[in-house]
Design a protein around this motif. Structure first.
Motif, PDB file in Angstrom:
ATOM      1  N   GLU A  89      50.498  53.807  44.737  1.00  0.00           N
ATOM      2  CA  GLU A  89      50.001  54.279  43.455  1.00  0.00           C
ATOM      3  C   GLU A  89      50.973  53.995  42.319  1.00  0.00           C
ATOM      4  OE1 GLU A  89      48.902  58.351  43.725  1.00  0.00           O
ATOM      5  OE2 GLU A  89      47.333  58.010  45.227  1.00  0.00           O
ATOM      6  N   ASN A  90      52.247  53.838  42.650  1.00  0.00           N
ATOM      7  CA  ASN A  90      53.257  53.556  41.627  1.00  0.00           C
ATOM      8  C   ASN A  90      53.369  52.070  41.302  1.00  0.00           C
ATOM      9  OD1 ASN A  90      53.868  56.274  41.512  1.00  0.00           O
ATOM     10  ND2 ASN A  90      55.601  56.120  42.937  1.00  0.00           N
ATOM     11  N   ARG A  91      52.765  51.237  42.119  1.00  0.00           N
ATOM     12  CA  ARG A  91      52.818  49.802  41.866  1.00  0.00           C
ATOM     13  C   ARG A  91      51.843  49.433  40.754  1.00  0.00           C
ATOM     14  NH1 ARG A  91      51.823  48.647  48.182  1.00  0.00           N
ATOM     15  NH2 ARG A  91      53.579  49.908  48.955  1.00  0.00           N
ATOM     16  N   PRO A  92      52.206  48.481  39.925  1.00  0.00           N
ATOM     17  CA  PRO A  92      51.308  48.071  38.833  1.00  0.00           C
ATOM     18  C   PRO A  92      50.150  47.232  39.355  1.00  0.00           C
ATOM     19  CG  PRO A  92      53.214  46.642  38.884  1.00  0.00           C
ATOM     20  CD  PRO A  92      53.474  47.719  39.918  1.00  0.00           C
ATOM     21  N   GLU A  93      49.086  47.158  38.581  1.00  0.00           N
ATOM     22  CA  GLU A  93      48.022  46.204  38.873  1.00  0.00           C
ATOM     23  C   GLU A  93      48.542  44.807  38.525  1.00  0.00           C
ATOM     24  OE1 GLU A  93      45.248  46.805  40.319  1.00  0.00           O
ATOM     25  OE2 GLU A  93      45.166  49.002  40.219  1.00  0.00           O
ATOM     26  N   MET A  94      47.991  43.796  39.171  1.00  0.00           N
ATOM     27  CA  MET A  94      48.459  42.446  38.899  1.00  0.00           C
ATOM     28  C   MET A  94      48.144  42.018  37.474  1.00  0.00           C
ATOM     29  SD  MET A  94      50.228  41.535  41.448  1.00  0.00           S
ATOM     30  CE  MET A  94      50.638  40.024  40.605  1.00  0.00           C
ATOM     31  N   SER A  95      47.117  42.555  36.884  1.00  0.00           N
ATOM     32  CA  SER A  95      46.816  42.242  35.485  1.00  0.00           C
ATOM     33  C   SER A  95      47.945  42.719  34.573  1.00  0.00           C
ATOM     34  CB  SER A  95      45.496  42.887  35.074  1.00  0.00           C
ATOM     35  OG  SER A  95      45.519  44.291  35.297  1.00  0.00           O
ATOM     36  N   GLU A  96      48.542  43.871  34.904  1.00  0.00           N
ATOM     37  CA  GLU A  96      49.677  44.361  34.129  1.00  0.00           C
ATOM     38  C   GLU A  96      50.904  43.488  34.362  1.00  0.00           C
ATOM     39  OE1 GLU A  96      52.612  48.265  33.631  1.00  0.00           O
ATOM     40  OE2 GLU A  96      50.846  48.398  34.950  1.00  0.00           O
ATOM     41  N   VAL A  97      51.084  43.020  35.593  1.00  0.00           N
ATOM     42  CA  VAL A  97      52.218  42.142  35.899  1.00  0.00           C
ATOM     43  C   VAL A  97      52.111  40.860  35.079  1.00  0.00           C
ATOM     44  CG1 VAL A  97      53.338  40.774  37.693  1.00  0.00           C
ATOM     45  CG2 VAL A  97      52.517  43.079  38.221  1.00  0.00           C
TER      46      VAL A  97
END
Length: 386
Positions: A344-352
């Motif tokens: 849940e703490n990992r970003p979405e790839m779109s945010e990356v």
């Protein structure tokens, strides 16, 4: 099941070919025919059921097509246009060859369709079906293009391994093939290995990371989880300017079924995957973080750990690759967020993608000071620039 004789009525099994005549017995006042359950070859029965399931899958694919049943499906290739050349790789689910299809360079993955009763071939069939189902629908600059496939064919001609021999030989058993565009630049793993003594320019690192992030963002937007993000599965075009995601053999459509089990490659697998817990597309985000580190360092993560030790250290001790002190802060933060133990703490790839696009790749921008190094970054065991 009859408790006295351990028998079941034969009509319960229908006319299955897996039930040999030797298992039939007659008993009772009416001389009824029964089946001895303890004599049924369950392994053969499972194999035949798997083959039937594969046949039904293909029939459904055909029935869903508006074309006449005799015509090729949208994803089926015309074998007359396929020429297979030399072998270039071998993996768990098949051998990869270089070839041409209709005049275009392609990579051809050949999976042994096999004979009835072999558990290995059942896995190949399942892998083929799922790979075709996922890959045929993808269209993105950072995803290797799917050309087509052929199911259960025995018409292929594979070149002999010996370079001094001439002619082709028949595939031992019927097989299925997946054909995709050939990438002349090789794998990202090879590129990183070739730069192990002198890492890639920072601008190149960010460019490669952006290509991968954009490709994964596209997949996740389509609810597709790759599940095996690693350097070997990332290909480069002829001039090594564009990275493309390949190999969808274990990819799945999210929410189609619950994903559990240790699927992927150790070293890239997220903690929840290693533990066999239920997981989602965030497992790809974790793998991206590890691969981003490898791309920056031009090194393999966890080089001093055995495969047995990796799982324990990643899950129980929370160990991650050491981020070099000379790594730009913006890139280091993306790595750390992506490989967070909590999905849940990992970003979405779109945010990356957004974070990578903001990075200034000008010389020296965002670098972490290295006070104890006089001649640049020596965090890989070698001096830079001198």
């Amino acid at each position: 099941m009859d408790s006295a004789g351990g028998r079941a009525r034969s009509r319960s099994f229908g006319a299955s070919a897996a039930v040999d005549a030797a298992v039939f017995v007659r008993a009772g006042p009416d001389n009824e025919e029964y089946v001895r359950a303890d004599r049924i070859d369950l392994k053969t029965l499972d194999a035949q059921m798997e083959k039937k399931r594969s046949t039904v899958w293909l029939e459904r694919q055909r029935s869903a097509s508006p074309r006449p049943s005799a015509a090729l499906l949208e994803w089926e290739i015309d074998l007359a246009k396929l020429d297979i050349h030399n072998q270039i790789a071998q993996g768990t689910f098949g051998i990869v060859y270089r070839g041409t299809y209709d005049g275009h360079d392609v990579a051809v993955k050949v999976l042994d369709w096999g004979e009835d009763g072999h558990e290995r071939t059942m896995k190949h069939r399942e892998a083929f079906e799922k790979e075709v189902a996922v890959w045929q629908k993808l269209d993105h600059p950072n995803v290797t293009k799917f050309v087509g496939a052929s199911m259960g064919t025995s018409q292929l001609k594979i070149p002999k391994k010996s370079s001094g021999s001439s002619g082709d030989h028949d595939v031992p058993n019927s097989c299925c093939v997946v054909v995709v565009e050939f990438q002349h630049g090789g794998t990202l793993k090879t590129l990183l290995y070739n730069h192990r003594d002198k890492k890639l320019p920072y601008k190149k690192v960010v460019h490669l990371a952006l290509d991968l992030a954009r490709g994964l963002s596209y997949l996740h937007a389509r609810r597709t989880v790759h599940r095996d993000v690693k350097a070997e599965n990332m290909l480069l075009d002829r001039r090594q300017r564009t990275l493309k995601i390949a190999d969808f053999g274990v990819a799945r459509v999210e929410a189609a079924s619950e994903m559990t089990g240790q699927t992927g490659t150790l070293g890239y697998m997220a903690p929840e995957v290693l533990q066999g817990h239920s997981y989602d597309h965030k497992c790809d985000v974790y793998s991206f973080g590890i691969l981003l580190w490898e791309t920056y360092c031009c090194a393999m993560a966890y080089p001093n750990y055995s495969l047995v030790d990796i799982s324990y250290h990643v899950v129980k001790l929370g160990i991650r690759p050491d981020i070099p002190r000379c790594c730009p802060r913006a890139l280091a933060e993306i790595m750390a967020r992506c490989w967070d133990a909590n999905p849940e703490n990992r970003p979405e790839m779109s945010e990356v993608v957004t974070l990578l696009e903001r990075i200034d790749t000008s010389s020296g921008k965002g670098m972490t000071p290295v006070e104890d190094v006089a001649h640049g970054c020596s965090c890989f065991g070698f001096p830079r620039g001198g």
